[in-house]
Design a protein around this motif. Structure first.
Motif, mmCIF file in Angstrom:
data_model
loop_
_atom_site.group_PDB
_atom_site.id
_atom_site.type_symbol
_atom_site.label_atom_id
_atom_site.label_comp_id
_atom_site.label_asym_id
_atom_site.label_seq_id
_atom_site.Cartn_x
_atom_site.Cartn_y
_atom_site.Cartn_z
ATOM 1 N N TYR A 58 0.560 -1.046 0.266
ATOM 2 C CA TYR A 58 0.329 0.753 -0.520
ATOM 3 C C TYR A 58 0.738 1.150 0.709
ATOM 4 C CZ TYR A 58 -3.821 -3.591 1.568
ATOM 5 O OH TYR A 58 -3.933 -4.562 1.293
ATOM 6 N N LEU A 59 0.431 2.185 -0.942
ATOM 7 C CA LEU A 59 1.057 3.295 -0.954
ATOM 8 C C LEU A 59 -0.124 4.458 -0.246
ATOM 9 C CD1 LEU A 59 3.786 5.310 -1.469
ATOM 10 C CD2 LEU A 59 2.910 5.726 -4.166
ATOM 11 N N PRO A 60 0.471 5.164 0.516
ATOM 12 C CA PRO A 60 -0.337 6.628 1.270
ATOM 13 C C PRO A 60 -0.608 7.837 0.140
ATOM 14 C CG PRO A 60 2.036 6.148 2.561
ATOM 15 C CD PRO A 60 2.107 5.000 1.955
ATOM 16 N N VAL A 61 -1.230 7.857 0.066
ATOM 17 C CA VAL A 61 -1.690 9.251 -1.052
ATOM 18 C C VAL A 61 -2.477 10.767 0.522
ATOM 19 C CG1 VAL A 61 -3.538 10.175 -3.108
ATOM 20 C CG2 VAL A 61 -1.762 8.349 -2.448
ATOM 21 N N ARG A 82 7.925 4.260 -6.335
ATOM 22 C CA ARG A 82 9.165 3.171 -6.927
ATOM 23 C C ARG A 82 9.028 1.929 -5.333
ATOM 24 N NH1 ARG A 82 11.766 7.401 -10.218
ATOM 25 N NH2 ARG A 82 10.471 7.228 -12.416
ATOM 26 N N TYR A 83 9.457 2.768 -4.748
ATOM 27 C CA TYR A 83 10.464 1.652 -3.328
ATOM 28 C C TYR A 83 9.029 1.064 -2.961
ATOM 29 C CZ TYR A 83 11.641 1.025 1.103
ATOM 30 O OH TYR A 83 11.608 0.257 2.861
ATOM 31 N N ALA A 84 7.760 1.833 -2.799
ATOM 32 C CA ALA A 84 6.766 0.264 -2.934
ATOM 33 C C ALA A 84 6.902 -0.137 -3.791
ATOM 34 C CB ALA A 84 5.080 1.185 -2.524
ATOM 35 N N LYS A 122 18.439 7.318 3.552
ATOM 36 C CA LYS A 122 18.782 8.655 2.928
ATOM 37 C C LYS A 122 19.005 7.683 0.898
ATOM 38 C CE LYS A 122 21.287 11.792 5.509
ATOM 39 N NZ LYS A 122 22.480 13.149 5.691
ATOM 40 N N ASP A 123 18.456 6.628 0.988
ATOM 41 C CA ASP A 123 18.591 5.982 -0.591
ATOM 42 C C ASP A 123 17.669 4.631 -0.134
ATOM 43 O OD1 ASP A 123 18.735 5.494 -3.191
ATOM 44 O OD2 ASP A 123 20.730 5.327 -2.766
ATOM 45 N N PRO A 124 16.000 5.045 -0.330
ATOM 46 C CA PRO A 124 15.398 3.769 0.875
ATOM 47 C C PRO A 124 15.794 2.826 -1.188
ATOM 48 C CG PRO A 124 13.781 5.543 0.544
ATOM 49 C CD PRO A 124 15.806 6.662 0.186
ATOM 50 N N LEU A 125 16.156 3.064 -1.994
ATOM 51 C CA LEU A 125 15.836 1.717 -2.994
ATOM 52 C C LEU A 125 17.239 1.108 -3.303
ATOM 53 C CD1 LEU A 125 13.429 3.468 -5.601
ATOM 54 C CD2 LEU A 125 12.979 1.899 -4.310
#
Length: 252
Positions: free
Chosen positions: A139-142, A183-185, A217-220
């Motif tokens: 899930y991605l919050p909006v 993208r991370y999600a 700082k770079d979650p991907l």
């Protein structure tokens, strides 16, 4: 959750990953018509297709209409268009002529993938704070938009459907920061939950993985810490396209 003024972009340009659209969605269901409660608003119509599959049982389809976020990457959204543009430039057309001719070909890059926005209140089995904080996988919050067109929502990345770019209406676009969260999600859902990944990597590199970290700082980027002191970068953040999209064939 990112604040609305940092989440939504004012200059949309061509269709891009993270765009929020008005679109139809559909999915195939079993004969018992089971539907999770979180998708009740999306399953507005039940359709039976009697000749769509072998045997006597019909194909059951649920369909509806609502807000959808584009999850396909920008490279996929313009792959055929860019190829055709390059061909036309090679034939000697000027840049504006090549882009206009590519735009006129309505068969290029017609389809892409999106996921619907749903009401977080419909997800009763998860903690609301963790959900809106982006800590629930899938899930991605909006945040709600300032003009009120987009309510507080979450994108349900487990619901994916193929859309036609000429059958959607764009409502909003995202900033680079918000697109990075998307993208991370997606990576968390699709690529970082393989239970035997560590064993496969260890067998390839011949070392034992002592830890895996995701820098804030770079979650991907995932760093694998090996028993011999070395580090391996498993995944790097996908880059933004070089400059704004030149494509204009999105019907708003």
């Amino acid at each position: 959750m990112i604040a609305a003024d940092l989440y939504y972009a004012s200059d949309a340009g061509g269709l891009q990953q993270g765009d929020i659209l008005l679109a139809g969605v559909s999915r195939v269901v079993a004969d018992d018509n089971f539907s999770p409660s979180k998708w009740d608003q999306l399953d507005a119509q039940a359709v039976l297709l009697n000749d769509a599959k072998p045997g006597s049982n019909p194909l059951h389809v649920f369909a509806g209409f609502g807000l959808v976020m584009v999850t396909s990457h920008d490279c996929q959204l313009e792959k055929e268009w860019n190829r055709r543009r390059s061909e036309l430039l090679a034939y000697g057309l000027a840049e504006e002529e090549a882009e206009a001719a590519a735009d006129a070909d309505t068969s290029l890059d017609r389809t892409f993938v999106g996921s619907p926005l749903i009401d977080p209140n419909d997800l009763t089995t998860v903690d609301r704070g963790n959900l809106l904080g982006g800590r629930i996988v899938g899930y991605l919050p909006v945040p709600p938009s300032e003009d009120g067109t987009i309510p507080e929502s979450v994108v349900d990345l487990t619901y994916r459907c193929t859309l036609d770019r000429f059958d959607v209406v764009r409502v909003a676009s995202l900033t680079s920061l918000a697109r990075s969260q998307l993208r991370y999600a997606l990576v968390r859902l699709d690529a970082l939950r393989t239970p035997h990944l560590d064993l496969e990597v260890e067998s390839v590199i011949g070392c034992r993985i002592e830890a895996a970290t995701v820098p804030k700082k770079d979650p991907l980027t995932v760093r694998l810490h090996l028993d011999d002191g070395r580090e391996i970068v498993l995944l790097q953040q996908p880059g933004e396209p070089q400059g704004p999209s030149a494509r204009t064939s999105l019907r708003n």
